[in-house]
Design a protein around this motif. Structure first.
Motif: not given
Ligand code: TXA
Ligand code: MG
Length: 318
Positions: A294-318
């Motif tokens: 799954x390739x997830x694009x970075x979301x805008x780093x504001x509001x809930x976008x920051x939260x989504x990025x945080x979750x995706x970053x964690x999910x991408x840890x090997x």
């Protein structure tokens, strides 16, 4: 078993059993906070280590004094503003709160969920509910009753049907040092919303290595399919030309997508709240698609976008 029967749900909980229950954030795995049997069962069914404490769910703000003490003014302000809702407060616990819930810590995590069925259930009970998200340790949090049933089946008594979770990501967890506000986990309430009330706050990130906040473990909320989190989609697409790939995007539609690629857009109209609400549901779906990555694009780093990025970053840890 998935059921809408509130009385049955209450009966199981009174009998010290555990059930899946809906909240506005994600489904929880709930038990009576005062039942050692129920709490032990939550940890064992979820395969959760005992050092990782649970959130206490109360039916309204007035119940808070039964759970916590020495409550800072700023915590009261936040509770008034955001409860019921996706805000969890870390407060000094009352001695009556079992140590098993708090993993021996002096603080207890507590919130009032903003979900009609969860609140009706809490009304029927004369005890609060301890509930972690209803996913096995390390897996994606559940946002509908079927996710919970698929994860746990007969190892829990029932899942109380409450539809699709409206917020779709976990609560924001906030702690205090005196009147100073610290965000332990970003969730359904954004950093900006908190700062509107409190002024600048400290956001713990994984570099802070906070053993006290296991919610900050870098690997978390992961689908089984490997997930790549990127700011450069073009580059990743070239890298995986020949493989079956899922692309998870905010609002940009990719033109001329090769056949081996599927793209899912979380909010064509560019609404971060809508995107956040669909995030886990979509990851659950993509996990069933036999994708290579799954390739997830970075979301805008504001509001809930920051939260989504945080979750995706964690999910991408090997
Ligand atoms: O939205 C939510 O918060 C959902 C729904 C069901 O309410 N619950 C949830 O629980 O996400 P859980 O257990 O999956 O995540 C709670 C996080 C854990 O990472 C835990 O370590 C942290 O809260 N936590 C709980 N009590 C704590 C405490 N006393 N000090 C520090 N962290 C705590
Ligand atoms: Mg969780």
């Amino acid at each position: 078993m998935i059921s809408k029967d509130l009385d049955l749900a209450a009966k199981f909980l009174e009998e010290e059993e555990i059930i899946g229950f809906p909240t506005e954030t994600v489904y929880g795995l709930a038990g009576n906070i005062y039942s050692e049997k129920a709490i032990r069962k939550i940890f064992s069914v979820k395969e959760r280590p005992f050092y990782n404490p649970l959130i206490v769910h109360i039916k309204n703000g007035s119940e808070l004094e039964k759970i916590a003490t020495e409550i800072p003014e700023i915590a009261k302000t936040l509770a008034e503003k955001f409860w019921p809702g996706p805000l969890t407060l870390l407060l000094k616990k009352k001695s009556s709160v079992p140590d098993l819930i708090t993993a021996g810590k002096p603080t207890v995590a507590v919130r009032v969920p903003n979900h009609a069925i969860a609140l009706q259930l809490l009304e029927k009970l004369d005890f609060p509910l301890a509930a972690p998200s209803a996913n096995p340790f390390g897996r994606i949090s559940p946002t509908n009753a079927k996710h919970v049933d698929d994860y746990f089946g007969n190892s829990i008594k029932m899942v109380l049907e409450g539809g699709i979770c409206e917020t779709g990501i976990e609560s924001t967890i906030i702690g205090f040092e005196g009147e100073k506000v610290i965000i332990y986990r970003l969730g359904g309430i954004s950093l900006e919303e908190i700062e509107n009330i409190c002024g600048a706050v400290k956001l713990l990130n994984k570099d802070d290595k906070q053993p006290e906040a296991p919610g900050m473990l870098s690997k978390h909320y992961a689908p089984r399919t490997s997930l790549i989190f990127t700011e450069n989609l073009e580059k990743e697409l070239l890298r995986f030309q020949d493989q079956k790939i899922g692309v998870l995007s905010f609002n940009n539609t990719l033109e001329q997508l090769p056949e081996n690629f599927v793209q899912i857009i979380l909010s064509a109209e560019g609404n971060l709240k809508v995107a956040a609400a669909k995030l886990y549901e979509t990851l659950h779906q993509m996990d069933q698609m036999n994708l290579e990555h799954i390739i997830a694009e970075k979301f805008p780093e504001v509001g809930l976008g920051r939260v989504i990025n945080d979750k995706l970053r964690r999910a991408s840890q090997p």
